[in-house]
Each structure stands twice: as structure tokens, then as C-alpha cells.
Design a protein around this motif. Sequence first.
Motif, PDB file in Angstrom:
ATOM      1  N   UNK A  74       0.832  -1.197   0.000  1.00  0.00           N
ATOM      2  CA  UNK A  74       0.000   0.000   0.000  1.00  0.00           C
ATOM      3  C   UNK A  74       0.869   1.250   0.000  1.00  0.00           C
ATOM      4  N   UNK A  75       0.608   2.145  -0.911  1.00  0.00           N
ATOM      5  CA  UNK A  75       1.352   3.401  -0.984  1.00  0.00           C
ATOM      6  C   UNK A  75       0.954   4.279   0.196  1.00  0.00           C
ATOM      7  N   UNK A  76       1.943   4.670   1.018  1.00  0.00           N
ATOM      8  CA  UNK A  76       1.662   5.439   2.222  1.00  0.00           C
ATOM      9  C   UNK A  76       2.093   6.898   2.129  1.00  0.00           C
ATOM     10  N   UNK A  77       3.126   7.189   1.321  1.00  0.00           N
ATOM     11  CA  UNK A  77       3.616   8.564   1.228  1.00  0.00           C
ATOM     12  C   UNK A  77       4.383   8.733  -0.068  1.00  0.00           C
ATOM     13  N   UNK A  78       4.417   9.990  -0.538  1.00  0.00           N
ATOM     14  CA  UNK A  78       5.198  10.345  -1.713  1.00  0.00           C
ATOM     15  C   UNK A  78       6.101  11.513  -1.328  1.00  0.00           C
ATOM     16  N   UNK A  79       7.399  11.383  -1.610  1.00  0.00           N
ATOM     17  CA  UNK A  79       8.376  12.412  -1.251  1.00  0.00           C
ATOM     18  C   UNK A  79       8.856  13.104  -2.515  1.00  0.00           C
ATOM     19  N   UNK A  80       8.767  14.420  -2.528  1.00  0.00           N
ATOM     20  CA  UNK A  80       9.293  15.220  -3.629  1.00  0.00           C
ATOM     21  C   UNK A  80      10.796  15.389  -3.412  1.00  0.00           C
ATOM     22  N   UNK A  81      11.620  14.891  -4.321  1.00  0.00           N
ATOM     23  CA  UNK A  81      13.071  14.926  -4.119  1.00  0.00           C
ATOM     24  C   UNK A  81      13.655  16.325  -4.305  1.00  0.00           C
ATOM     25  N   UNK A  82      12.889  17.244  -4.894  1.00  0.00           N
ATOM     26  CA  UNK A  82      13.376  18.618  -5.058  1.00  0.00           C
ATOM     27  C   UNK A  82      13.096  19.457  -3.816  1.00  0.00           C
ATOM     28  N   UNK A  83      11.899  19.305  -3.254  1.00  0.00           N
ATOM     29  CA  UNK A  83      11.517  20.107  -2.091  1.00  0.00           C
ATOM     30  C   UNK A  83      11.700  19.370  -0.774  1.00  0.00           C
ATOM     31  N   UNK A  84      11.905  18.055  -0.840  1.00  0.00           N
ATOM     32  CA  UNK A  84      12.034  17.202   0.347  1.00  0.00           C
ATOM     33  C   UNK A  84      10.772  17.248   1.206  1.00  0.00           C
ATOM     34  N   UNK A  85       9.640  17.359   0.550  1.00  0.00           N
ATOM     35  CA  UNK A  85       8.370  17.334   1.252  1.00  0.00           C
ATOM     36  C   UNK A  85       7.682  15.989   1.043  1.00  0.00           C
ATOM     37  N   UNK A  86       7.118  15.478   2.136  1.00  0.00           N
ATOM     38  CA  UNK A  86       6.383  14.217   2.076  1.00  0.00           C
ATOM     39  C   UNK A  86       4.900  14.502   2.176  1.00  0.00           C
TER      40      UNK A  86
END
Length: 321
Positions: A264-276
Amino acid sequence: MRSRVLTATVIATAVLGVAVPSAASDGLPIPVDQAYGDGVVSADGHSRFVAIGAGEKTVVMRIETGGGTVVDYTTTDGTFGVPAVALDATASGISADGETLALINPRERFPRTSTDLQVYEAQKLRRGPVNIHLDGDFSFDALSPNGETMYLVEYPDRRDPGAYQVRAFDLATRELDPDPILDTEEEPGEMRGFPQTRVTSQDGGWAYTLYDGGEHPFIHALDLVNATTVCIDLDMISARQTYGATLAMSADGDAIEVTDRKGTLKAVVNTATHEATEPDDEPEPTATPVEEDSGAEMAGIAAGALVLMAIAAVGIRRMRR
């Protein structure tokens, strides 16, 4: 190199005849020192590096991933292994450019008073290793893409294996940076826990490690080029959801998907902004770790094990002749 893949029967016999050091005596809650089994694959996918210990020596091999041929090997005194960097046995130790290989002497207890590592020119194993001895308790963490910097995890508290800090070691000067690499947004001592799994950016410039065991799960993002770090809090994930979880990089490298052990997908992290962020819904993950068919490579590893046994029987010099 004349070693070739052997028949399945002989290979199985060779593997069973080689004693692999046990991690059972490791005082840490997780064996973060040595990756057993398949070793580590170079970024270009052409070579697999393995280290097999027997007695007081270790054989280090470079194996062709396509056919399992042992391309090169060398022997070294002592017990050294391909380092693991997470609970799920994620292997590391090869730089992104494929030129530098690092091995570690696996711990037997926590804490330990000193740490030994070896560094090789990966394409010329026979030139021998650079031996590194450090006072203190360390584990291997990563190599910079050009292999000039080795990153280590130091355990500064003898009573608390969850407390850690990252240190940079200059392989040219053989000097350990006296200052740990800290997230400027975090208070000293807040980085704590145990590494569950890791994914690395395609260019080898960033290592993203999922940690748990502290106040909350987080991803420790380490910039392997500039020696800086960012801790990405995962408030949407509970501790029990990190065990068996996976990190998967999107094809364009813009995002990391955090998936629990049920898929199950629980989180997505933006590698540019480091926001989850939490996904809007919970679809099956689109970027999933690729399972490797390493049968041929395991054949090469077993062939290398037989090489080690032959070396012990007839001597290194005669073997090389």
C-alpha cells in the motif's frame, strides 16, 4: 582469469563448503554491517562484487553479471564483507562511477572500540586494498559518486545503538572530518533510530534511507556530493508500517514512493523540495523495486568460493601462475 561457471552440483558443494561469518553475535538490534549473499552490483549493471570469508582470509571478486564469470579476484588478510546499510540487507560499497569499492570488517558486538575498512580500485582488485583503521564504533553508509569521500555512521553512545551521526572520510587524505553532518533544521541528537531500507538516486548523488525507532519515522536524505543532509519527517506513517516497507524512485527521479509491506502506498516524497505528502488515495505503487534474477551471478559467487578453497590447498602464488 580462467575461472568459469561450474556445474550446478559442484557449485552447490562449493557454497556449502565455505563458512560464512554469523551475525548472531552482533549486539545491535539489526545487522547493519555486512550484506550476505549476492554482494553489490555496479551502477552500470555490468559487475557484481562479492567478498567471501574463510578462516583468516577473504576473497574479493568481480563477477560479470551477464554470464557469472569471475573477471578478477584478490585475497586479503582478515574478515571483510560487502557492507549492508539497512535492515532489509540493502547492499552498498560501490561508487556510482564504478571505480571504488569499500568493504567493512563486520562487528561482533555493540559497542566496539575500533572499526576496520578496506577500499579497493574496483576495476583493479589485484592492486590491493587501502586499509583504514578508525578508533570508535562506525558502520559504512555510502560513497560519493566519484569515490573520493566515504560516509560513515558513527554510534557515539555506547549505551544507545539508536543514537547515530554521519561522518565524512576523505579517502585521498585518509582524514575523518571532525564535524558530523547534521540537518540544520534539526536539533542535535534528534537523528536517531534504525535504518529499514534505502534507495539511491540514479546518478548516485543522493542516498535516501528510511529510519524508524525514534519519535517518528523519517527519511534521512544524504547529499553524497556536497556532504549535507535533510531529515524528511513521515508523520503520516506509524512505526509499525515501516517494517518491511520499501522505497522506490520514480523513473524521472522526481519522487520517492513509500510503500508498506502489504504493497500500500503510504507517502510520496518530492526529491526537489524534500516534502512528504499523503497520496489522495492508496493505489498500488507505480514504481516498484526490480527483482533481479541472479542465478548466473550466484554461480559466479560459488565458483569464487571454489577458487578460495583451491587457494588454501595449493597456495596463492601457484594459483596465480
